[in-house]
Design an enzyme around this catalytic site. Structure first.
Site, PDB file in Angstrom:
ATOM      1  N   TYR A  28      42.388  19.777  63.951  1.00 36.22           N
ATOM      2  CA  TYR A  28      41.725  20.922  63.439  1.00 36.22           C
ATOM      3  C   TYR A  28      42.736  21.274  62.516  1.00 36.22           C
ATOM      4  CZ  TYR A  28      45.370  22.885  67.088  1.00 36.22           C
ATOM      5  OH  TYR A  28      46.381  23.445  67.628  1.00 36.22           O
ATOM      6  N   LYS A  29      43.958  20.834  62.093  1.00 36.17           N
ATOM      7  CA  LYS A  29      44.726  20.930  61.214  1.00 36.17           C
ATOM      8  C   LYS A  29      44.134  20.215  59.578  1.00 36.17           C
ATOM      9  CE  LYS A  29      48.486  22.724  64.191  1.00 36.17           C
ATOM     10  NZ  LYS A  29      49.560  22.192  65.118  1.00 36.17           N
TER      11      LYS A  29
ATOM     12  N   ASP B 292      54.238  13.517  68.277  1.00 37.70           N
ATOM     13  CA  ASP B 292      53.375  14.301  68.869  1.00 37.70           C
ATOM     14  C   ASP B 292      53.374  14.398  67.048  1.00 37.70           C
ATOM     15  OD1 ASP B 292      52.156  17.036  67.787  1.00 37.70           O
ATOM     16  OD2 ASP B 292      53.149  17.735  69.341  1.00 37.70           O
TER      17      ASP B 292
ATOM     18  N   ARG C 174      55.078  29.699  55.485  1.00 39.80           N
ATOM     19  CA  ARG C 174      54.449  27.760  55.211  1.00 39.80           C
ATOM     20  C   ARG C 174      53.475  27.991  54.447  1.00 39.80           C
ATOM     21  NH1 ARG C 174      53.690  25.757  61.091  1.00 39.80           N
ATOM     22  NH2 ARG C 174      51.492  26.903  60.692  1.00 39.80           N
TER      23      ARG C 174
ATOM     24  N   PHE D  49      57.089  21.843  68.472  1.00 38.95           N
ATOM     25  CA  PHE D  49      56.302  23.705  68.986  1.00 38.95           C
ATOM     26  C   PHE D  49      56.579  24.175  70.049  1.00 38.95           C
ATOM     27  CE2 PHE D  49      52.292  25.014  69.316  1.00 38.95           C
ATOM     28  CZ  PHE D  49      52.069  25.738  67.925  1.00 38.95           C
TER      29      PHE D  49
HETATM   30  C1  LIG Z   1      49.246  23.226  66.497  1.00 35.61           C
HETATM   31  C2  LIG Z   1      50.178  22.374  67.348  1.00 35.61           C
HETATM   32  C3  LIG Z   1      49.813  22.348  68.506  1.00 35.61           C
HETATM   33  C4  LIG Z   1      48.930  22.729  68.898  1.00 35.61           C
HETATM   34  O1  LIG Z   1      48.327  22.637  70.639  1.00 35.61           O
HETATM   35  P1  LIG Z   1      46.629  23.358  70.843  1.00 35.61           P
HETATM   36  O2  LIG Z   1      46.803  22.602  72.677  1.00 35.61           O
HETATM   37  O3  LIG Z   1      45.923  22.682  70.008  1.00 35.61           O
HETATM   38  O4  LIG Z   1      46.916  25.276  70.674  1.00 35.61           O
HETATM   39  C5  LIG Z   1      50.671  21.665  70.073  1.00 35.61           C
HETATM   40  N1  LIG Z   1      51.711  21.042  69.050  1.00 35.61           N
HETATM   41  C6  LIG Z   1      52.452  21.182  67.963  1.00 35.61           C
HETATM   42  C7  LIG Z   1      53.231  20.410  67.581  1.00 35.61           C
HETATM   43  C8  LIG Z   1      51.325  21.634  67.246  1.00 35.61           C
HETATM   44  O5  LIG Z   1      51.415  21.674  65.554  1.00 35.61           O
END
Ligand SMILES: *Cc1c(COP(=O)(O)O)cnc(C)c1O
Length: 420
Positions: A230-231, A205, A379, A133
């Site tokens: 939040y996911k 992660d 997705r 990400f």
């Molecule tokens: C959703 C996601 C993030 C989001 O990071 P935020 O700091 O909450 O915006 C980071 N890493 C991964 C792998 C994600 O899927």
């Protein structure tokens, strides 16, 4: 499923039968979701648990409005980061005192990468996936900007296989447990063991695995991990993230965001920083209490769930969608890029197709909400908590209709929005 696709009527009957045979159907009532929406984006923002409204209301009206400043003590606001951390720890195979809820995933990654480097002071390389990400990579760059002695190696750019890139120069390996685009699931046990064999620290992660599959951090002998709530954890937009550190490491870790909440005695108001010896050392400043309380509602729900059963239902859902799409839609240049091996996939299905953006906009207008990731991926995240097999069948049928009738060609579907 067993039988092969034999027209939508048969697929509808089959998915309806799967729903009737399924004891999880009632959980949807615990969520507030519009009846006319098939919500397949819980991998980006989980749906709202009704209990969250009650929690937020109590926190706002009773604790904030009436309790005022006293609530830091009387409602134990100051302890929530650790208390909910312990609750979340049980979901990811960690012990009490190893997880704290705070800040955002990006911020926690910054702390975790520095923490990993502080555990390997004689090493100067961070290894990560180019397919990470993007925020993970941007944060690694940020870490490097404060540590010019540190360099970054990327799988997919400096080498093509994380396993083969592990050597004794590597201080920290940053790995996305489930790939945010393809939905590929990494083998946490095997990769952690391989990294440890060369003396590296691993930062996992868990953004796309926490809350959708059983995670066993201590079972894998993990070092550090971060993730968001939040996911799949349905904590609400901007809900605070989490960070894990194995007990064996905590006392030795240094993290650079040395705010007063991470101080050993914050209310001594000392002139100099003395970090907490426990997991609180990862805290920085004041936390968003209203968001914490929305998250609590979801953590309470997860406490009662069997994660193995949830995983089985999640896999059945992704398998059903992949089968229906495979058998009805591949004529349209569409390709499934999510692994078909159930041991290798998370909770989402990703497809590549020409005009993916337009197709997703047409789906959303038809009430099927997924999302689009550049350059050509759409997705679909499936929640075993609030989605049904019937909805999955309907979503595949609508996708098929949009492709067959080329409904996506309507000009309004090509207008780009800020958030995809
Ligand atoms: C959703 C996601 C993030 C989001 O990071 P935020 O700091 O909450 O915006 C980071 N890493 C991964 C792998 C994600 O899927």
């Amino acid at each position: 499923m067993g039988r092969y696709f034999d027209g939508w009527e048969q697929a509808r009957a089959q998915s309806a039968a799967m729903d009737r045979a399924d004891p999880w159907g009632d959980l949807r009532q615990l969520f507030e979701i519009p009846d006319d929406i098939i919500y397949l984006d819980g991998n980006s923002l989980g749906a709202a648990p009704k209990a969250a409204f009650t929690e937020i209301d109590i926190a706002a009206r009773e604790e904030w409005a009436s309790g005022l400043i006293r609530s830091w003590n009387t409602a134990q606001w100051f302890a929530l980061a650790e208390r909910y951390g312990d609750q979340l720890a049980a979901l990811v195979g960690a012990d009490d005192g190893e997880v704290v809820i705070c800040d955002t995933t990006s911020l926690n990654l910054y702390k975790a990468l520095h923490a990993g480097l502080s555990l390997r002071p004689d090493r100067f390389v961070i290894l990560a996936e180019a397919s990470s990400f993007p925020s993970d990579l941007y944060i690694a760059e940020g870490v490097r900007s404060t540590r010019p002695d540190v360099s970054l190696r990327l799988e997919g750019i400096d080498g093509d296989d994380l396993e083969n890139m592990l050597d004794e120069d590597i201080a920290v390996v940053l790995i996305n447990h489930v790939d945010y685009r393809t939905g590929r699931l990494r083998d946490m046990n095997a990769l952690t063991a391989k990294a440890h064999a060369v003396g590296a620290i691993v930062v996992w992660d868990l953004c796309h695995s926490a809350g959708i599959l059983p995670v066993d951090l201590n079972g894998a002998d993990a070092d550090l991990a971060v993730g968001c709530t939040y996911k799949y954890l349905n904590g609400g937009p901007g809900a605070p993230a989490f960070i894990f550190a194995a007990k064996r490491h905590i006392a030795k870790i240094r993290q650079p965001l040395s705010g007063w909440w991470g101080h050993a005695d914050p209310f001594a108001f000392d002139v100099s920083y003395r970090e907490d010896r426990g997991i609180r050392k990862f805290l920085c400043g004041t936390q968003p209490i209203l968001s914490f309380r929305a998250l609590k509602a979801s953590l309470d729900m997860f406490e009662k769930l069997d994660m193995q059963a949830l995983r089985a239902r999640s896999l059945a859902m992704t398998a059903l969608f992949m089968q229906l799409v495979e058998e009805s839609c591949t004529d349209f240049g569409l390709k499934i890029i999510t692994p078909s091996d159930p041991d290798r996939r998370g909770g989402q299905v990703a497809l590549t197709l020409p005009n993916g953006y337009e197709v997703m906009q047409a789906l959303i207008e038809a009430g099927v909400i997924g999302d689009f990731r550049a350059p050509n991926i759409i997705r679909f995240g499936f929640s075993p908590l609030y989605n049904s097999y019937g909805e999955i069948c309907r979503a595949a049928e609508i996708l098929h209709r949009i492709l067959e009738n080329e409904e996506w060609r309507e000009a309004r579907f090509s207008k780009r929005q800020a958030v995809t």
